[in-house]
Design a protein around this motif. Structure first.
Motif, mmCIF file in Angstrom:
data_model
loop_
_atom_site.group_PDB
_atom_site.id
_atom_site.type_symbol
_atom_site.label_atom_id
_atom_site.label_comp_id
_atom_site.label_asym_id
_atom_site.label_seq_id
_atom_site.Cartn_x
_atom_site.Cartn_y
_atom_site.Cartn_z
ATOM 1 N N THR A 71 -14.714 104.706 -77.189
ATOM 2 C CA THR A 71 -15.904 106.074 -77.144
ATOM 3 C C THR A 71 -16.812 104.702 -77.333
ATOM 4 O O THR A 71 -17.591 105.307 -77.240
ATOM 5 C CB THR A 71 -15.791 106.936 -77.956
ATOM 6 N N PHE A 251 -11.626 107.068 -68.824
ATOM 7 C CA PHE A 251 -10.980 107.564 -70.184
ATOM 8 C C PHE A 251 -10.969 107.820 -70.850
ATOM 9 O O PHE A 251 -10.912 109.464 -71.313
ATOM 10 C CB PHE A 251 -10.462 105.734 -71.122
ATOM 11 N N GLU A 259 -9.392 118.174 -73.826
ATOM 12 C CA GLU A 259 -10.115 119.539 -74.020
ATOM 13 C C GLU A 259 -10.716 120.347 -74.768
ATOM 14 O O GLU A 259 -10.384 121.108 -74.552
ATOM 15 C CB GLU A 259 -10.767 118.370 -75.346
HETATM 16 N N1 COA Z 1 -10.357 104.478 -79.000
HETATM 17 C C1 COA Z 1 -10.488 106.767 -79.150
HETATM 18 N N2 COA Z 1 -9.827 106.654 -79.430
HETATM 19 C C2 COA Z 1 -8.696 106.642 -79.189
HETATM 20 C C3 COA Z 1 -7.729 105.630 -78.633
HETATM 21 C C4 COA Z 1 -8.557 104.457 -78.663
HETATM 22 N N3 COA Z 1 -8.541 103.216 -78.617
HETATM 23 N N4 COA Z 1 -6.367 105.723 -78.734
HETATM 24 C C5 COA Z 1 -6.385 106.759 -78.495
HETATM 25 N N5 COA Z 1 -7.500 107.696 -79.262
HETATM 26 C C6 COA Z 1 -7.187 109.476 -79.415
HETATM 27 C C7 COA Z 1 -7.508 109.934 -78.214
HETATM 28 O O1 COA Z 1 -8.318 109.916 -77.729
HETATM 29 C C8 COA Z 1 -7.418 111.451 -78.959
HETATM 30 O O2 COA Z 1 -7.948 111.710 -79.505
HETATM 31 P P1 COA Z 1 -8.689 113.283 -79.186
HETATM 32 O O3 COA Z 1 -6.928 114.353 -79.760
HETATM 33 O O4 COA Z 1 -9.792 113.710 -79.684
HETATM 34 O O5 COA Z 1 -8.183 113.612 -77.919
HETATM 35 C C9 COA Z 1 -5.632 110.496 -80.055
HETATM 36 O O6 COA Z 1 -6.566 109.541 -80.191
HETATM 37 C C10 COA Z 1 -4.711 111.507 -79.562
HETATM 38 O O7 COA Z 1 -4.552 110.448 -78.546
HETATM 39 P P2 COA Z 1 -3.494 110.468 -77.853
HETATM 40 O O8 COA Z 1 -3.765 109.423 -75.757
HETATM 41 O O9 COA Z 1 -3.679 112.412 -77.281
HETATM 42 O O10 COA Z 1 -1.787 109.996 -77.733
HETATM 43 P P3 COA Z 1 -0.135 110.102 -76.801
HETATM 44 O O11 COA Z 1 0.627 109.462 -78.118
HETATM 45 O O12 COA Z 1 -0.567 110.838 -75.674
HETATM 46 O O13 COA Z 1 -1.060 108.750 -76.736
HETATM 47 C C11 COA Z 1 -2.119 106.049 -76.841
HETATM 48 C C12 COA Z 1 -1.698 107.170 -77.186
HETATM 49 C C13 COA Z 1 -2.002 105.362 -77.694
HETATM 50 C C14 COA Z 1 -0.602 105.766 -75.697
HETATM 51 C C15 COA Z 1 -3.000 106.835 -75.630
HETATM 52 O O14 COA Z 1 -3.344 107.417 -76.976
HETATM 53 C C16 COA Z 1 -3.893 105.674 -75.448
HETATM 54 O O15 COA Z 1 -3.646 104.890 -74.285
HETATM 55 N N6 COA Z 1 -4.413 104.903 -75.939
HETATM 56 C C17 COA Z 1 -6.122 103.852 -75.896
HETATM 57 C C18 COA Z 1 -5.004 102.368 -76.366
HETATM 58 C C19 COA Z 1 -5.742 101.516 -75.765
HETATM 59 O O16 COA Z 1 -6.306 101.740 -74.368
HETATM 60 N N7 COA Z 1 -6.093 100.561 -76.681
HETATM 61 C C20 COA Z 1 -7.051 98.964 -76.338
HETATM 62 C C21 COA Z 1 -8.525 99.248 -76.192
HETATM 63 S S1 COA Z 1 -9.585 98.563 -76.303
#
Ligand code: COA
Length: 262
Positions: A71, A251, A259
């Motif tokens: 974000t 994303f 949400e």
């Molecule tokens: N930045 C900000 N928020 C993140 C995040 C990130 N890198 N990774 C996870 N979150 C947040 C999600 O938005 C979610 O928040 P919300 O409940 O307020 O919507 C919370 O963490 C839980 O994540 P969620 O995606 O619901 O869990 P999941 O078990 O379905 O998936 C992942 C887990 C790790 C596979 C998934 O969160 C993901 O792909 N995250 C991004 C990873 C990424 O691209 N990292 C590199 C960033 S440059």
């Protein structure tokens, strides 16, 4: 005395300091505040002569860290992207150059910047349900906190390209085979096993550990510094492209929609 932190927790146990990334509701995603607080905690630890080993882990059962806080990425410009890259590189280099050994206890997802942080540590222990990867490519960006350099150094160019260019995620057992982690343990043993490793390290002379670490790290440093500069330059460059912005915004809007649906 260190100030109270918003995004991390620190705990001193005899000669070991635990630093815990503490945004479990966001899978310990690393935002600007967390980077700053990590830096301050590392400074405090460096100055404390009683501390002989540092352990970094993530709060909760699900993640060490899911990487940079996405974000905070969508508003980045060419200039601020370069600043963010340099800041993360500087903090993770603090981990790497700390005069005491640093152990990562990987208790779940270690993705993107989360993996990069673990890579800056001297040892990596992973829970068997941990998953590691560098999915930045899916957002149209590249690892920019030292990940391109350290991953290639630790697992070799071929595996680094697979993880970074394909965005493949690997489970702990595969990570062990690749040399990405040093040991895999059951989730309920991670804390005890990490403490046992820290304890072993604490028994050795701090000066010898410091020089061993610095000697090993300095071997590849010249090309590493150059690699870090290029990594920043290319990361910032991507924020001039439409596709990167679109992928990051997509994303975020998918999350917001999720949400809204609740
Ligand atoms: N930045 C900000 N928020 C993140 C995040 C990130 N890198 N990774 C996870 N979150 C947040 C999600 O938005 C979610 O928040 P919300 O409940 O307020 O919507 C919370 O963490 C839980 O994540 P969620 O995606 O619901 O869990 P999941 O078990 O379905 O998936 C992942 C887990 C790790 C596979 C998934 O969160 C993901 O792909 N995250 C991004 C990873 C990424 O691209 N990292 C590199 C960033 S440059």
């Amino acid at each position: 005395m260190s100030r109270p932190y918003e995004t991390i927790k620190t705990k001193k146990e005899q000669t070991t300091t635990w630093i815990t990334l503490n945004r479990p509701h966001k899978l310990n995603a690393i935002n600007a505040t967390m980077l700053q607080e990590l830096s301050e905690a590392l400074d405090t630890t460096e100055k404390d002569n009683k501390v002989r080993c540092v352990i970094i882990t993530g709060e909760g059962k699900k993640a060490f860290s899911a990487g940079a806080d996405i974000t905070e990425l969508h508003k980045l410009t060419h200039k601020t992207a370069a600043e963010l890259s340099r800041k993360g590189q500087q903090v993770f280099s603090q981990v790497e150059t700390l005069s005491k050994p640093v152990v990562a206890a990987i208790n779940g997802y270690a993705l993107g910047g989360g993996l990069a942080l673990a890579l800056a540590c001297d040892f990596r222990l992973a829970s068997i349900d941990a998953e590691l990867g560098s999915p930045e490519i899916k957002l149209g960006i590249i690892p920019a906190w030292g990940g391109t350099q350290r991953l290639a150094k630790i697992v070799g160019v071929a595996e680094a390209k697979r993880l970074i260019m394909l965005g493949d995620r690997v489970k702990a057992e595969e990570a062990l085979k690749m040399g990405l982690v040093d040991k895999v343990v059951p989730p309920n043993k991670l804390e005890a096993e990490t403490e046992a490793l820290a304890q072993r390290l604490c028994e050795y002379p701090p000066a010898a550990l410091k020089y061993a670490k610095h000697a090993i790290n300095s071997g590849t440093q010249a090309s590493f510094e150059y690699g870090l500069k290029k990594e920043t330059e290319f990361f910032a460059q991507l924020f001039l492209t439409k596709e990167t912005k679109e992928r990051i915004e997509s994303f975020i809007s998918q999350r917001n929609k999720k949400e809204g649906d609740c």
